[in-house]
Design a protein around this motif. Structure first.
Motif, short mmCIF file in Angstrom:
data_model
loop_
_atom_site.label_atom_id
_atom_site.label_comp_id
_atom_site.label_asym_id
_atom_site.label_seq_id
_atom_site.Cartn_x
_atom_site.Cartn_y
_atom_site.Cartn_z
N ALA A 185 48.21 30.26 37.36
CA ALA A 185 47.13 30.38 38.34
C ALA A 185 47.27 31.73 39.03
O ALA A 185 48.21 31.95 39.80
N ARG A 186 46.37 32.65 38.73
CA ARG A 186 46.49 34.01 39.26
C ARG A 186 45.50 34.21 40.39
O ARG A 186 44.32 33.86 40.27
N PRO A 187 45.94 34.77 41.52
CA PRO A 187 45.08 34.86 42.70
C PRO A 187 43.92 35.82 42.53
O PRO A 187 43.97 36.77 41.75
N SER A 188 42.86 35.57 43.29
CA SER A 188 41.70 36.44 43.35
C SER A 188 41.34 36.68 44.81
O SER A 188 41.57 35.83 45.67
N ALA A 189 40.75 37.84 45.07
CA ALA A 189 40.30 38.15 46.43
C ALA A 189 39.07 37.31 46.78
O ALA A 189 38.31 36.90 45.89
N ASP A 190 38.87 37.09 48.08
CA ASP A 190 37.66 36.38 48.49
C ASP A 190 36.45 37.31 48.35
O ASP A 190 36.57 38.53 48.27
N ARG A 191 35.26 36.72 48.33
CA ARG A 191 34.03 37.47 48.11
C ARG A 191 33.81 38.53 49.20
O ARG A 191 33.36 39.64 48.91
N GLU A 192 34.17 38.20 50.42
CA GLU A 192 33.96 39.13 51.52
C GLU A 192 34.77 40.42 51.31
O GLU A 192 34.28 41.53 51.53
N THR A 193 36.02 40.26 50.86
CA THR A 193 36.87 41.43 50.63
C THR A 193 36.33 42.27 49.48
O THR A 193 36.28 43.51 49.56
#
Length: 537
Positions: A185-193
């Motif tokens: 499970a690899r992290p992703s930035a939130d849409r706002e960022t």
């Protein structure tokens, strides 16, 4: 005993297979033989080094080229401590490595009864440099522990993981687990960022991208992003070849003044998957790397984001996810500016900064690259490698890596090149090593012979530790301890059954390389800095 149950050793092999492990590196001993039960019937290949440190370095080279964890099986005590140097190199360079060791029986742990290969607290020692170190006290926990190991290596910043199995646990039988590959499970930035960073890209007139080893798996997206925002891409050592031959590529060290000038002039700096450590960004320890008030830093490790230069916008994400999201947010927009011209100026000025000797060495590296398209050059700490780390465009991603960064272990390249060749047997692999560093792991050419690894050992012989001698002289220190005698490397290679030659002129290198490639298996070429014409400016 229930039907179909297997020993811990047999189940371990099944779990490795389920996680797409194709090769393990190790030296069997009485403290690990039970882990080998079932290995002979498995499609997993076993490669035997001459020393456990070689096993670790082979696993490192394999992981860097394949993108999958390198796996080692080593005995308790000296086998594991021999592997520590390789694990430390993997930790510093974020290389996934799974080290499975034996340990004495559960009833003896911590009692100091003088058992063979005993350490006071083996797991505690390993916990200081592994992302995870676990002692398997209950045989039934094996599937869960292995799942945790692969999840850690695949979901966050990679590095070494250690699992030790007591010898009395290895032979216990357990119910067959449900076999499946661990899902990372690899992290992703939130849409706002992502929206914020995209807006910063649109507003920038002089953006620059810094790409580290963590960006290698995102090559296609990174090229698209660079072209979209018209940004020169400065690649660190472990990212060289990411934009091979692209007009936006700047394959030069950010320790060079001209590259720092390019970065300092940028109104937006995007750093992807780079530790921003001293061995890339401040090689000469002069503290001259510029302040970056406009830094956007993308890293998979939250702790790493808190180290080094403070980012105006820290982004916790894998590089692949971040680049994919950012390219999608920008859409088909293309911002045209002076990116290609800025990259060209930086390349030209960086090359002109180099001393004549270094430019000569870079020319030899380029000769190797152009003679053997698609080759992988695995380097040790030697002068030609230091030159390439300053300025060299590899011909492909994962085509240039070495131990002259991060932990900086000598003797790395000879075994690491074997791992690289096993990971990608169709590509030429050149091990570039000095006469001093080669002697740290010289016997591994025998391992290359046994494995049929297509490695060309290119020995850069300068009669000792020339880099250290020069440093001593430059600092007014009378050189001492820098002239270890070397054997006749050609004769050593021939004794192992390898074809070998010593070049009288660097102009003969292309033909020697082509001849070596035609030979299946390892071979050796020696360049002597004083006796080979053209080796120095």
């Amino acid at each position: 005993m229930s039907e179909g149950w297997k020993t811990v050793g047999e189940t371990l092999v099944d779990i490795l297979e389920a996680n797409d492990v194709e090769v393990v590196f190790g030296i069997p001993g009485v403290h690990t033989v039970e882990l080998y039960r079932g290995l002979a019937a498995s499609p997993i290949r076993h490669v035997t080094p001459r020393h456990e440190q070689g096993a670790g370095f082979m696993a490192d080279g394999y992981a860097r080229v394949s993108g999958k964890p390198g796996v080692c099986l080593v005995i308790t005590g000296p086998g594991l401590t021999n592997t520590i140097t390789a694990m430390a190199q993997a930790y510093q360079d974020s290389v996934p490595m799974l080290v499975i060791s034996g340990v004495n029986s559960r009833t003896s742990l911590g009692h100091g009864r003088g058992r063979l290969h005993e350490l006071p607290d083996q797991r505690g020692m390993m916990a200081t440099l592994a992302l995870m170190s676990h002692t398997l006290l209950d045989a039934g926990d094996l599937p869960q522990v292995m799942d945790s190991a692969f999840a850690i290596m695949g979901s966050a910043r990679p590095g070494p993981v250690h699992i030790e199995i007591p010898i009395d646990v290895m032979s216990e039988r357990i119910a067959p687990p449900a076999l499946r590959a661990t899902i990372a499970a690899r992290p992703s930035a939130d849409r706002e960022t992502t929206t914020l960073v995209a807006a910063m890209c649109r507003a920038a007139n002089r953006p620059v991208i810094l790409a580290g080893g963590g960006a290698v798996s995102a090559q296609a997206g990174l090229v698209t992003l660079a072209e979209s925002i018209d940004a020169p891409v400065v690649t660190t050592v472990n990212a060289r070849g990411l934009l091979a031959g692209h007009p936006l590529s700047v394959p030069a060290s950010p320790s060079l003044k001209s590259v720092r000038d390019l970065i300092a002039d940028a109104d937006l700096v995007l750093a992807f998957g780079t530790q921003m450590g001293q061995t890339d960004y401040d090689m000469y320890a002069d503290g001259g790397f510029p302040e970056l008030p406009n830094l956007v830093r993308v890293d998979i490790d939250a702790t790493q984001l808190a180290r080094g230069p403070v980012a105006a916008v820290p982004v916790l994400s894998s590089v692949s996810n971040a680049v994919t999201d950012l390219v999608a947010e920008l859409g088909a927009e293309t911002m045209k500016g002076e990116g290609i011209a800025r990259a060209a100026r930086a390349r030209d000025r960086a090359f002109s900064e180099l001393a004549d000797k270094i430019r000569c060495e870079v020319g030899i590296l380029e000769q190797i690259r152009d003679t053997l398209p698609g080759c992988i050059i695995v380097g040790d700490s030697t002068q030609a490698v230091y030159a390439g780390n300053l300025y060299y465009e590899a011909g492909r991603p994962r085509g240039w890596f070495n131990a002259a960064t991060g932990y900086g272990a000598l003797g790395y390249a000879p075994p690491a090149a074997i791992g690289a060749a096993i990971a990608e047997p169709s590509s030429p692999v050149v091990c570039l090593t000095g006469d001093g560093g080669f002697q740290f792991s010289l016997a591994e050419i025998g391992s290359a012979k046994d494995a049929g690894a297509n490695v060309i050992y290119l020995v850069w012989n300068n009669d000792g530790y020339q880099e250290i001698e020069s440093y001593m002289v430059d600092n007014g220190i009378e050189p001492e301890g820098v002239k270890p005698s070397a054997p006749d490397f050609v004769k050593i290679a021939e004794a192992y059954g390898l074809p070998a030659e010593r070049l009288s002129d660097v102009r003969h290198l292309p033909e020697a390389l082509r001849k070596a490639v035609r030979h299946k298996g390892p071979s050796l070429i020696e360049i002597h800095e004083r006796n080979t014409a053209g080796a120095t400016a």
